[in-house]
Design an enzyme around this catalytic site. Sequence first.
Site, short mmCIF file in Angstrom:
data_model
loop_
_atom_site.label_atom_id
_atom_site.label_comp_id
_atom_site.label_asym_id
_atom_site.label_seq_id
_atom_site.Cartn_x
_atom_site.Cartn_y
_atom_site.Cartn_z
N HIS A 245 0.85 -1.19 0.00
CA HIS A 245 0.00 0.00 0.00
C HIS A 245 0.89 1.24 0.00
O HIS A 245 1.90 1.28 0.69
CB HIS A 245 -0.90 -0.01 1.24
CG HIS A 245 -2.06 0.93 1.16
ND1 HIS A 245 -1.92 2.30 1.22
CD2 HIS A 245 -3.39 0.69 1.02
CE1 HIS A 245 -3.11 2.87 1.13
NE2 HIS A 245 -4.02 1.92 1.00
N ARG B 254 -7.44 10.05 0.14
CA ARG B 254 -7.20 10.48 -1.24
C ARG B 254 -8.52 10.55 -2.01
O ARG B 254 -8.67 11.36 -2.93
CB ARG B 254 -6.22 9.53 -1.92
CG ARG B 254 -4.79 9.74 -1.45
CD ARG B 254 -3.84 8.74 -2.07
NE ARG B 254 -3.93 7.42 -1.45
CZ ARG B 254 -3.87 6.28 -2.10
NH1 ARG B 254 -3.74 6.26 -3.40
NH2 ARG B 254 -3.94 5.14 -1.43
#
Length: 514
Positions: free
Chosen positions: A253, A276
């Site tokens: 990640h 995000r």
Amino acid sequence: IVVGGGLAGLTAAHTVLERGGKVVLLDKMAFLGGNSTKATSGINGALTKSQIALDIKDSADIFEADTLKSASGKDHSTAPAHSIPLGRVLAQESGPAVDWLTSDKFNLDLSLVSRLGGHSMPRTHRGKEKFPGFTITYALLEKLEDIEKESNGELARIITKARVTKLLQDVPGGAVIGIEYEKGGSTYTERGPVIVCTGGFAADFAPDSLLLKYRPDLAHLPTTNGEHCTGDGIKMSQELGGQLYDIDSVQVHPTGLVHPDEPDAKVKFLAAEALRGVGGLLLDANGQRFCDELGRRDYVTGEMWKGKGPYRLVLNSKASKEIEWHCKHYVARGVMKSYSTGTDLAKDMSIPPSVLASTFQKYNQAANTKSCPFGKKFFQNTPFDVNDSFHVAIVCPILHYCMGGLAVTAKGEVLGSQGPIHGLYAAGEVAGGVHGRNRLGGNSLLDCVVYGRVTGAEVTKYLLHTMGASRDVHTAAQHRVAILNQHFNPSMSVTMDPSTQVCTVQIGWGAPAS
């Protein structure tokens, strides 16, 4: 028998109960929940009630296409062949899975819907507060504990601090008929078909670990995984001939949270992809953007490895407000910092404020013209202004999820060399192939719920089939009715007389049944 008390295991347990079975759930830790409680972005679903209420024009077919596109990975044009039917079940059953969670049974709030990287539509569901993984998992846990208490352990039993060490078979190479486990220095057994829900191996750093065997190049990275993620279910199933899918596919990640006081900590918190999704920007050490923040995880991580850190995840005031609970939690943990102005942020980054202002100006122009040098298509909570306030975290690539695991059918049956191993099922991260070479954000919780429900239903069918095969069909029917009776009304008596084909129901209410 369910081995593992995360979301997949809890979902499977509830499904077995809904289908009229009894269940025992074992976990080697003192508390249930596993990695599921750490999931921070949400759970995906197409054609859910929440999407319909928000007029989101999604479909299970669009979701399936997104999932399989991601499953192809960076260096391939198509998903692995075995991932196609597994991904289809994941997407097509996603709407019913999410709606099951929001039903009166659990009454969960999953009304907020956002778009994560790699998704064509907003479909990642979460509630207004707390991390969705924690909220969902504990709702199912509390409900199962209630059933255990109300039935005095007749319908459901939960056994913690129980390390399952062996899967039992009726004959060598035969069906799985139970497990052997250790608890408090003693060894015990349980009998019945088994659903393995033990998670992945992204915290398996022992000398004989699966991580070191299949991905030694990643072993130096920190992890988001708890100490329990050591591949136990995979190893036990392999001893019976269980096959593997995509075992070398381990997801890194891009946004593990770096604590300033412990930058080299092996276990780190994850910066939710939802940060995000609401518009957070990724900036390198020079204050420049370097990727599409909503690109797939493998892509974003790859761009980070090419560039210069430390990398920062930057949310303006509007983005911070949209995901306020997360920001407050991260600040309290010391892994996120708030800034009154961009000038203060630039000072911490050791760059001129004008550089940050220029980066924001270019991003605002890209948002207005829908023309981004990195190919970004979706722009949330713009514009960015250097005079605004910000929430910012230092982030780094981190071991997060194992796409690889046990080879399974679309029914969750564990595959041996000659086909399904009867009596053995797998759900959640322990099962390989569902996500191919790269998993979309929001699909891990979904995987747990969809395949927890699939395996719970299938194992109950298998149990009824073996009951019918091992004894008189009328006796099996009586047993089935008795179990259902316990679910619906403990004060109700149901008897069946095969000779006369008569079913008698007696119901009591405060007095002897009549």
